[in-house]
Motif scaffolding. Sequence first.
Motif, PDB file in Angstrom:
ATOM      1  N   GLY A 121      59.112  36.378  34.828  1.00  0.00           N
ATOM      2  CA  GLY A 121      58.725  36.625  33.408  1.00  0.00           C
ATOM      3  C   GLY A 121      57.513  35.717  32.799  1.00  0.00           C
ATOM      4  N   ARG A 122      57.167  34.758  33.336  1.00  0.00           N
ATOM      5  CA  ARG A 122      56.112  33.821  32.945  1.00  0.00           C
ATOM      6  C   ARG A 122      54.859  34.009  33.709  1.00  0.00           C
ATOM      7  NH1 ARG A 122      59.390  28.066  33.251  1.00  0.00           N
ATOM      8  NH2 ARG A 122      59.998  29.044  35.059  1.00  0.00           N
ATOM      9  N   PRO A 123      53.883  34.144  33.257  1.00  0.00           N
ATOM     10  CA  PRO A 123      52.414  34.333  34.013  1.00  0.00           C
ATOM     11  C   PRO A 123      52.386  33.406  35.124  1.00  0.00           C
ATOM     12  CG  PRO A 123      52.135  34.177  31.872  1.00  0.00           C
ATOM     13  CD  PRO A 123      53.505  33.491  31.683  1.00  0.00           C
ATOM     14  N   ILE A 124      51.800  33.925  36.275  1.00  0.00           N
ATOM     15  CA  ILE A 124      51.317  33.124  37.287  1.00  0.00           C
ATOM     16  C   ILE A 124      49.857  32.960  37.451  1.00  0.00           C
ATOM     17  CG2 ILE A 124      51.303  33.185  40.004  1.00  0.00           C
ATOM     18  CD1 ILE A 124      53.745  35.114  39.755  1.00  0.00           C
ATOM     19  N   ALA A 158      34.360  34.217  38.896  1.00  0.00           N
ATOM     20  CA  ALA A 158      35.376  33.498  39.602  1.00  0.00           C
ATOM     21  C   ALA A 158      36.082  32.378  38.843  1.00  0.00           C
ATOM     22  CB  ALA A 158      34.516  32.497  40.785  1.00  0.00           C
ATOM     23  N   GLY A 159      37.202  32.267  38.876  1.00  0.00           N
ATOM     24  CA  GLY A 159      37.800  31.336  38.029  1.00  0.00           C
ATOM     25  C   GLY A 159      39.387  31.712  38.163  1.00  0.00           C
ATOM     26  N   GLU A 160      40.358  31.227  37.213  1.00  0.00           N
ATOM     27  CA  GLU A 160      41.775  31.388  37.329  1.00  0.00           C
ATOM     28  C   GLU A 160      41.708  32.551  36.173  1.00  0.00           C
ATOM     29  OE1 GLU A 160      44.303  28.131  37.185  1.00  0.00           O
ATOM     30  OE2 GLU A 160      43.373  26.880  38.354  1.00  0.00           O
ATOM     31  N   VAL A 161      42.953  33.243  36.703  1.00  0.00           N
ATOM     32  CA  VAL A 161      43.363  34.435  35.759  1.00  0.00           C
ATOM     33  C   VAL A 161      44.736  34.160  35.658  1.00  0.00           C
ATOM     34  CG1 VAL A 161      41.789  35.869  36.106  1.00  0.00           C
ATOM     35  CG2 VAL A 161      43.696  36.287  37.507  1.00  0.00           C
ATOM     36  N   ALA A 162      45.567  34.555  34.380  1.00  0.00           N
ATOM     37  CA  ALA A 162      47.116  34.536  34.191  1.00  0.00           C
ATOM     38  C   ALA A 162      47.562  35.847  34.451  1.00  0.00           C
ATOM     39  CB  ALA A 162      47.335  34.003  33.024  1.00  0.00           C
ATOM     40  N   TRP A 163      48.124  36.136  35.562  1.00  0.00           N
ATOM     41  CA  TRP A 163      48.866  37.272  35.919  1.00  0.00           C
ATOM     42  C   TRP A 163      50.172  37.466  35.280  1.00  0.00           C
ATOM     43  CZ3 TRP A 163      53.146  38.947  38.908  1.00  0.00           C
ATOM     44  CH2 TRP A 163      53.156  40.138  39.136  1.00  0.00           C
ATOM     45  N   ASP A 164      50.467  38.624  34.498  1.00  0.00           N
ATOM     46  CA  ASP A 164      51.909  38.698  34.009  1.00  0.00           C
ATOM     47  C   ASP A 164      52.637  39.915  34.270  1.00  0.00           C
ATOM     48  OD1 ASP A 164      50.529  40.699  32.408  1.00  0.00           O
ATOM     49  OD2 ASP A 164      51.023  39.631  30.783  1.00  0.00           O
ATOM     50  N   SER A 179      52.826  38.698  46.258  1.00  0.00           N
ATOM     51  CA  SER A 179      51.550  38.181  46.739  1.00  0.00           C
ATOM     52  C   SER A 179      50.344  39.145  46.444  1.00  0.00           C
ATOM     53  CB  SER A 179      51.602  38.195  48.493  1.00  0.00           C
ATOM     54  OG  SER A 179      51.752  39.444  48.947  1.00  0.00           O
ATOM     55  N   PHE A 180      49.195  38.481  46.784  1.00  0.00           N
ATOM     56  CA  PHE A 180      48.054  39.098  45.956  1.00  0.00           C
ATOM     57  C   PHE A 180      46.517  39.319  46.768  1.00  0.00           C
ATOM     58  CE2 PHE A 180      50.632  36.997  43.065  1.00  0.00           C
ATOM     59  CZ  PHE A 180      50.952  37.984  41.924  1.00  0.00           C
ATOM     60  N   LYS A 181      46.060  40.290  46.772  1.00  0.00           N
ATOM     61  CA  LYS A 181      44.624  40.308  47.473  1.00  0.00           C
ATOM     62  C   LYS A 181      43.829  40.784  46.452  1.00  0.00           C
ATOM     63  CE  LYS A 181      45.578  44.886  49.734  1.00  0.00           C
ATOM     64  NZ  LYS A 181      45.457  45.530  51.139  1.00  0.00           N
ATOM     65  N   LEU A 182      42.510  40.550  47.038  1.00  0.00           N
ATOM     66  CA  LEU A 182      41.216  40.836  46.085  1.00  0.00           C
ATOM     67  C   LEU A 182      40.400  41.652  47.044  1.00  0.00           C
ATOM     68  CD1 LEU A 182      40.347  40.102  42.969  1.00  0.00           C
ATOM     69  CD2 LEU A 182      38.707  38.523  44.271  1.00  0.00           C
ATOM     70  N   GLY A 194      40.345  39.866  50.626  1.00  0.00           N
ATOM     71  CA  GLY A 194      40.915  38.761  51.224  1.00  0.00           C
ATOM     72  C   GLY A 194      42.011  38.386  50.388  1.00  0.00           C
ATOM     73  N   ALA A 195      42.866  37.374  50.818  1.00  0.00           N
ATOM     74  CA  ALA A 195      44.226  37.158  49.988  1.00  0.00           C
ATOM     75  C   ALA A 195      43.937  36.283  48.669  1.00  0.00           C
ATOM     76  CB  ALA A 195      44.993  36.231  50.963  1.00  0.00           C
ATOM     77  N   VAL A 196      44.585  36.248  47.758  1.00  0.00           N
ATOM     78  CA  VAL A 196      44.441  35.645  46.495  1.00  0.00           C
ATOM     79  C   VAL A 196      45.432  34.306  46.632  1.00  0.00           C
ATOM     80  CG1 VAL A 196      44.520  35.507  44.025  1.00  0.00           C
ATOM     81  CG2 VAL A 196      43.518  37.490  45.307  1.00  0.00           C
ATOM     82  N   GLY A 197      44.784  33.041  46.471  1.00  0.00           N
ATOM     83  CA  GLY A 197      45.701  32.094  46.077  1.00  0.00           C
ATOM     84  C   GLY A 197      46.662  31.999  44.700  1.00  0.00           C
TER      85      GLY A 197
END
Length: 234
Positions: A121-124, A158-164, A179-182, A194-197
């Motif tokens: 429930g908290r952003p990643i 490029a940069g960080e995003v908060a996924w909710d 898990s995530f890919k871009l 590719g995979a997303v960290g």
Amino acid sequence: MPMITTAPTGSPAPVQPAAPGSASAPAASAANNAEASGFTGSDFQTFLRMLTTQIQNQDPLNPIESSDFAVQLATFSGVEQQVRTNQLLESLNAQRAGGLDSAAGWIGKEVRTTAPVAYDGRPISLSIEPASGATSVQLVTLDALGKEVQRQTLPARAGEVAWDSRNGAGTALPNGLYSFKLVSLKGEDILHTGAVGAYARVTGAELTSKGVSLILPGGASTLESEVTALRSPA
């Protein structure tokens, strides 16, 4: 009258001296077999000295069979292989223990991993790295089984995003492992996928058959090989 000389009844026939080098023939054969097997070192030299001493002190009327030498050599081979196996296992255990010691310093910190992480429930925090020349990107979310459950279009920055877990319609995904890919796009053409960290906090570490595994919240885990960054939590 001619004299006839006879040997005493029951006397053994004269023993002919062994041909030069014949006593060492089994030892030479053992040495050749050992070289073919790759034996080296002081242990095998000791074995050869013992074998040579045994040959020199054998009963000439009842010499040791060549098959006995083969059995002794095979026994020595088995013992040496077992010793080498034990040494290899000790070395592997030492390396694994050293890896666990280094991973202990990661506990309480955040790692960026491409393995599935837990959503509660908290952003990643996700690290977005578009391919060069991309005009847009699509963030694809996969569930614990690797099935696509969400696809979102993001700016090609490029940069960080908060996924909710919410899509454009506001629909949220349930808590669980994701898990995530871009997918990097140039117009409608796919440049790269590719995979997303994703960042998650380390709560523990353990040894597995694949190496050191870092324990993450929510039942998630990641191998060291899947970690691409380490940082202190904000």
